[in-house]
Motif scaffolding. Structure first.
Motif, short mmCIF file in Angstrom:
data_model
loop_
_atom_site.label_atom_id
_atom_site.label_comp_id
_atom_site.label_asym_id
_atom_site.label_seq_id
_atom_site.Cartn_x
_atom_site.Cartn_y
_atom_site.Cartn_z
N UNK A 75 0.83 -1.20 0.00
CA UNK A 75 0.00 0.00 0.00
C UNK A 75 0.87 1.26 0.00
N UNK A 76 1.94 1.23 0.78
CA UNK A 76 2.84 2.39 0.84
C UNK A 76 3.46 2.65 -0.53
N UNK A 95 -7.69 9.17 -5.95
CA UNK A 95 -6.63 9.19 -4.93
C UNK A 95 -6.46 7.81 -4.30
N UNK A 96 -5.28 7.54 -3.73
CA UNK A 96 -5.04 6.25 -3.10
C UNK A 96 -6.08 5.94 -2.02
N UNK A 97 -6.49 4.68 -1.98
CA UNK A 97 -7.44 4.28 -0.95
C UNK A 97 -7.85 2.83 -1.08
N UNK A 103 -9.04 -6.47 0.50
CA UNK A 103 -8.74 -7.15 -0.76
C UNK A 103 -7.95 -6.27 -1.72
N UNK A 104 -8.46 -5.06 -2.00
CA UNK A 104 -7.87 -4.24 -3.06
C UNK A 104 -7.66 -2.81 -2.62
N UNK A 105 -6.42 -2.33 -2.74
CA UNK A 105 -6.05 -0.95 -2.46
C UNK A 105 -5.52 -0.38 -3.76
N UNK A 106 -5.99 0.79 -4.17
CA UNK A 106 -5.55 1.30 -5.46
C UNK A 106 -5.55 2.81 -5.55
N UNK A 119 -2.22 1.99 -9.82
CA UNK A 119 -1.20 1.40 -8.96
C UNK A 119 -2.01 0.62 -7.92
N UNK A 120 -1.76 -0.68 -7.81
CA UNK A 120 -2.65 -1.50 -6.99
C UNK A 120 -1.91 -2.51 -6.13
#
Length: 123
Positions: A75-76, A95-97, A103-106, A119-120
């Motif tokens: 995530x970072x 925005x990132x979140x 499951x999924x951060x993008x 970016x995931x």
């Protein structure tokens, strides 16, 4: 499974600079550099991103629903690439979140030609 993904660009020199700098921290670099197309990646044996001036010489434009997603590993790292892309001239498209809990951060941007990037991180 995927060999490479191609994005049409209007200025190959600017696109190589943008993507070369953006992806340098994940170990990518320009591997093949030709007159109208360049391949950027970690190795010729791994998936690559190709940026090119369209073969038919028509203006480059992004396809509706087309997107390239990069997996930086955490995530970072998603946050880092998102902010780097913005600093390099990309525009925010999300925005990132956390998109799907646990499951999924993008994060989403569009490059100078309007190509959508993600970016995931799964996990």
């Amino acid at each position: 499974m995927i060999n490479y993904v191609t994005l049409g660009v209007s200025d190959l020199v600017k696109a190589k600079a943008f993507y070369g700098e953006l992806l340098a921290d994940v170990g990518a670099k320009v591997l093949v550099d030709m007159d109208r197309i360049s391949f950027i990646g970690k190795s010729m044996a791994a998936p690559m991103l190709a940026v090119c001036v369209p073969y038919n010489q028509a203006p480059a434009n992004p396809g509706n629903g087309n997107m390239v997603s990069f997996a930086p590993g955490s995530k970072a790292a998603v946050d880092t690439l998102y902010h780097k892309a913005i600093a390099l001239g990309a525009s925010c498209d999300g925005a990132p979140g956390q998109r799907i809990p646990d499951v999924f951060y993008g994060a989403y941007v569009k490059d100078a030609d309007g190509n959508k990037l993600c970016f995931s991180f799964f996990g």
